[in-house]
Write a protein that holds these residues in place. Sequence first.
Motif, PDB file in Angstrom:
ATOM      1  N   TYR A 118      54.668  35.452  40.503  1.00 21.27           N
ATOM      2  CA  TYR A 118      53.909  36.352  39.648  1.00 21.27           C
ATOM      3  C   TYR A 118      53.873  37.722  40.299  1.00 21.27           C
ATOM      4  O   TYR A 118      53.860  37.841  41.525  1.00 21.27           O
ATOM      5  N   GLU A 119      53.863  38.764  39.489  1.00 22.12           N
ATOM      6  CA  GLU A 119      53.638  40.115  39.984  1.00 22.12           C
ATOM      7  C   GLU A 119      52.126  40.311  40.003  1.00 22.12           C
ATOM      8  O   GLU A 119      51.453  40.039  39.007  1.00 22.12           O
ATOM      9  N   VAL A 120      51.563  40.739  41.127  1.00 21.50           N
ATOM     10  CA  VAL A 120      50.114  40.781  41.288  1.00 21.50           C
ATOM     11  C   VAL A 120      49.653  42.155  41.752  1.00 21.50           C
ATOM     12  O   VAL A 120      50.215  42.737  42.678  1.00 21.50           O
ATOM     13  N   SER A 121      48.619  42.657  41.085  1.00 22.10           N
ATOM     14  CA  SER A 121      47.916  43.858  41.520  1.00 22.10           C
ATOM     15  C   SER A 121      46.478  43.450  41.777  1.00 22.10           C
ATOM     16  O   SER A 121      46.005  42.438  41.259  1.00 22.10           O
ATOM     17  N   THR A 122      45.763  44.255  42.570  1.00 23.04           N
ATOM     18  CA  THR A 122      44.371  43.923  42.863  1.00 23.04           C
ATOM     19  C   THR A 122      43.479  45.145  42.674  1.00 23.04           C
ATOM     20  O   THR A 122      43.926  46.283  42.780  1.00 23.04           O
ATOM     21  N   ALA A 123      42.208  44.856  42.403  1.00 22.67           N
ATOM     22  CA  ALA A 123      41.178  45.888  42.313  1.00 22.67           C
ATOM     23  C   ALA A 123      39.906  45.315  42.927  1.00 22.67           C
ATOM     24  O   ALA A 123      39.627  44.124  42.786  1.00 22.67           O
ATOM     25  N   GLU A 124      39.144  46.180  43.594  1.00 20.96           N
ATOM     26  CA  GLU A 124      37.936  45.695  44.251  1.00 20.96           C
ATOM     27  C   GLU A 124      36.684  45.861  43.400  1.00 20.96           C
ATOM     28  O   GLU A 124      35.603  45.425  43.791  1.00 20.96           O
ATOM     29  N   SER A 125      36.826  46.450  42.207  1.00 25.31           N
ATOM     30  CA  SER A 125      35.658  46.635  41.343  1.00 25.31           C
ATOM     31  C   SER A 125      36.093  46.732  39.886  1.00 25.31           C
ATOM     32  O   SER A 125      37.269  46.974  39.584  1.00 25.31           O
ATOM     33  N   GLY A 126      35.112  46.594  38.998  1.00 25.81           N
ATOM     34  CA  GLY A 126      35.386  46.741  37.573  1.00 25.81           C
ATOM     35  C   GLY A 126      35.931  48.113  37.208  1.00 25.81           C
ATOM     36  O   GLY A 126      36.938  48.209  36.494  1.00 25.81           O
ATOM     37  N   PRO A 127      35.287  49.200  37.702  1.00 19.82           N
ATOM     38  CA  PRO A 127      35.826  50.522  37.389  1.00 19.82           C
ATOM     39  C   PRO A 127      37.272  50.711  37.867  1.00 19.82           C
ATOM     40  O   PRO A 127      38.094  51.295  37.159  1.00 19.82           O
ATOM     41  N   ASP A 128      37.580  50.193  39.063  1.00 18.10           N
ATOM     42  CA  ASP A 128      38.960  50.282  39.565  1.00 18.10           C
ATOM     43  C   ASP A 128      39.912  49.506  38.655  1.00 18.10           C
ATOM     44  O   ASP A 128      41.031  49.948  38.385  1.00 18.10           O
ATOM     45  N   ALA A 129      39.464  48.356  38.180  1.00 19.44           N
ATOM     46  CA  ALA A 129      40.293  47.538  37.288  1.00 19.44           C
ATOM     47  C   ALA A 129      40.571  48.272  35.982  1.00 19.44           C
ATOM     48  O   ALA A 129      41.706  48.257  35.484  1.00 19.44           O
ATOM     49  N   LEU A 130      39.556  48.913  35.429  1.00 16.63           N
ATOM     50  CA  LEU A 130      39.751  49.661  34.182  1.00 16.63           C
ATOM     51  C   LEU A 130      40.760  50.785  34.367  1.00 16.63           C
ATOM     52  O   LEU A 130      41.601  51.021  33.490  1.00 16.63           O
ATOM     53  N   GLU A 131      40.676  51.472  35.500  1.00 13.50           N
ATOM     54  CA  GLU A 131      41.651  52.541  35.777  1.00 13.50           C
ATOM     55  C   GLU A 131      43.067  51.991  35.831  1.00 13.50           C
ATOM     56  O   GLU A 131      43.992  52.585  35.283  1.00 13.50           O
ATOM     57  N   LEU A 132      43.244  50.845  36.515  1.00 12.89           N
ATOM     58  CA  LEU A 132      44.574  50.235  36.594  1.00 12.89           C
ATOM     59  C   LEU A 132      45.071  49.824  35.209  1.00 12.89           C
ATOM     60  O   LEU A 132      46.252  49.985  34.890  1.00 12.89           O
ATOM     61  N   CYS A 133      44.172  49.282  34.397  1.00  7.26           N
ATOM     62  CA  CYS A 133      44.566  48.833  33.058  1.00  7.26           C
ATOM     63  C   CYS A 133      44.947  49.998  32.155  1.00  7.26           C
ATOM     64  O   CYS A 133      45.661  49.811  31.172  1.00  7.26           O
ATOM     65  N   ASP A 134      44.483  51.193  32.486  1.00 10.97           N
ATOM     66  CA  ASP A 134      44.869  52.388  31.721  1.00 10.97           C
ATOM     67  C   ASP A 134      46.319  52.775  31.975  1.00 10.97           C
ATOM     68  O   ASP A 134      46.953  53.391  31.120  1.00 10.97           O
ATOM     69  N   VAL A 135      46.845  52.436  33.154  1.00 12.75           N
ATOM     70  CA  VAL A 135      48.189  52.885  33.520  1.00 12.75           C
ATOM     71  C   VAL A 135      49.209  51.759  33.648  1.00 12.75           C
ATOM     72  O   VAL A 135      50.401  52.015  33.766  1.00 12.75           O
ATOM     73  N   MET A 136      48.737  50.501  33.629  1.00  6.17           N
ATOM     74  CA  MET A 136      49.647  49.367  33.774  1.00  6.17           C
ATOM     75  C   MET A 136      49.282  48.299  32.742  1.00  6.17           C
ATOM     76  O   MET A 136      48.134  48.189  32.333  1.00  6.17           O
ATOM     77  N   ALA A 137      50.274  47.515  32.353  1.00  6.46           N
ATOM     78  CA  ALA A 137      50.025  46.406  31.431  1.00  6.46           C
ATOM     79  C   ALA A 137      49.905  45.106  32.235  1.00  6.46           C
ATOM     80  O   ALA A 137      50.737  44.828  33.097  1.00  6.46           O
ATOM     81  N   PHE A 138      48.874  44.336  31.931  1.00  6.84           N
ATOM     82  CA  PHE A 138      48.661  43.056  32.606  1.00  6.84           C
ATOM     83  C   PHE A 138      48.645  41.937  31.583  1.00  6.84           C
ATOM     84  O   PHE A 138      48.079  42.081  30.497  1.00  6.84           O
ATOM     85  N   ASP A 139      49.263  40.817  31.951  1.00  2.00           N
ATOM     86  CA  ASP A 139      49.247  39.639  31.089  1.00  2.00           C
ATOM     87  C   ASP A 139      47.935  38.875  31.244  1.00  2.00           C
ATOM     88  O   ASP A 139      47.445  38.258  30.304  1.00  2.00           O
ATOM     89  N   VAL A 140      47.385  38.912  32.468  1.00  2.00           N
ATOM     90  CA  VAL A 140      46.149  38.191  32.767  1.00  2.00           C
ATOM     91  C   VAL A 140      45.314  39.023  33.731  1.00  2.00           C
ATOM     92  O   VAL A 140      45.844  39.603  34.682  1.00  2.00           O
ATOM     93  N   VAL A 141      44.000  39.049  33.482  1.00  5.98           N
ATOM     94  CA  VAL A 141      43.050  39.608  34.433  1.00  5.98           C
ATOM     95  C   VAL A 141      42.184  38.454  34.914  1.00  5.98           C
ATOM     96  O   VAL A 141      41.585  37.736  34.104  1.00  5.98           O
ATOM     97  N   VAL A 142      42.154  38.262  36.229  1.00  8.36           N
ATOM     98  CA  VAL A 142      41.297  37.257  36.858  1.00  8.36           C
ATOM     99  C   VAL A 142      40.178  38.030  37.539  1.00  8.36           C
ATOM    100  O   VAL A 142      40.433  38.795  38.467  1.00  8.36           O
ATOM    101  N   THR A 143      38.946  37.866  37.052  1.00  9.34           N
ATOM    102  CA  THR A 143      37.843  38.664  37.579  1.00  9.34           C
ATOM    103  C   THR A 143      36.688  37.818  38.096  1.00  9.34           C
ATOM    104  O   THR A 143      36.369  36.765  37.534  1.00  9.34           O
ATOM    105  N   ASP A 144      36.093  38.306  39.175  1.00 11.15           N
ATOM    106  CA  ASP A 144      34.859  37.724  39.681  1.00 11.15           C
ATOM    107  C   ASP A 144      33.761  38.054  38.674  1.00 11.15           C
ATOM    108  O   ASP A 144      33.828  39.063  37.971  1.00 11.15           O
ATOM    109  N   LEU A 145      32.757  37.208  38.614  1.00 16.48           N
ATOM    110  CA  LEU A 145      31.659  37.438  37.686  1.00 16.48           C
ATOM    111  C   LEU A 145      30.642  38.418  38.249  1.00 16.48           C
ATOM    112  O   LEU A 145      30.227  39.354  37.575  1.00 16.48           O
ATOM    113  N   LYS A 146      30.257  38.223  39.495  1.00 17.89           N
ATOM    114  CA  LYS A 146      29.213  39.056  40.117  1.00 17.89           C
ATOM    115  C   LYS A 146      29.850  40.027  41.101  1.00 17.89           C
ATOM    116  O   LYS A 146      30.384  39.619  42.131  1.00 17.89           O
ATOM    117  N   MET A 147      29.804  41.317  40.752  1.00 19.34           N
ATOM    118  CA  MET A 147      30.331  42.370  41.623  1.00 19.34           C
ATOM    119  C   MET A 147      29.418  43.574  41.524  1.00 19.34           C
ATOM    120  O   MET A 147      28.799  43.798  40.481  1.00 19.34           O
TER     121      MET A 147
END
Length: 117
Positions: free
Chosen positions: A26-55
């Motif tokens: 799998y090609e994998v990118s990481t983010a340490e927070s929700g805001p960081d994840a949203l920024e990545l999703c603005d510039v890259m396409a992801f098939d799946v987002v695996v997210t922690d519930l409490k951050m």
Amino acid sequence: MAHILIVDDEPLLREELQESLELEDYEVSTAESGPDALELCDVMAFDVVVTDLKMPKMGGLELIRKLKETGFGGQLIVVSGHGAESNRADAMASGAVACFAKPLDIEELIEKLDAIL
């Protein structure tokens, strides 16, 4: 090759998941927070987002809602270190296809990813 985004505030878990999923091709990118994840999703396409519930900053449920608002068309998987069934039920009701408890069984996650992709 499927592109997966791992969102978790625990660096060791992010690294372990990234390494394990890359071994499964799998090609994998990481983010340490929700805001960081949203920024990545603005510039890259992801098939799946695996997210922690409490951050800090933004929890997984809020991230899921914001992704849905932006038209995210991929799959969502939640990982929770907090066993409250109501949180897990909320995650599934928000559109997650799976919710895993921590400590995470990486083989179970890989099986789920293989099934949905």
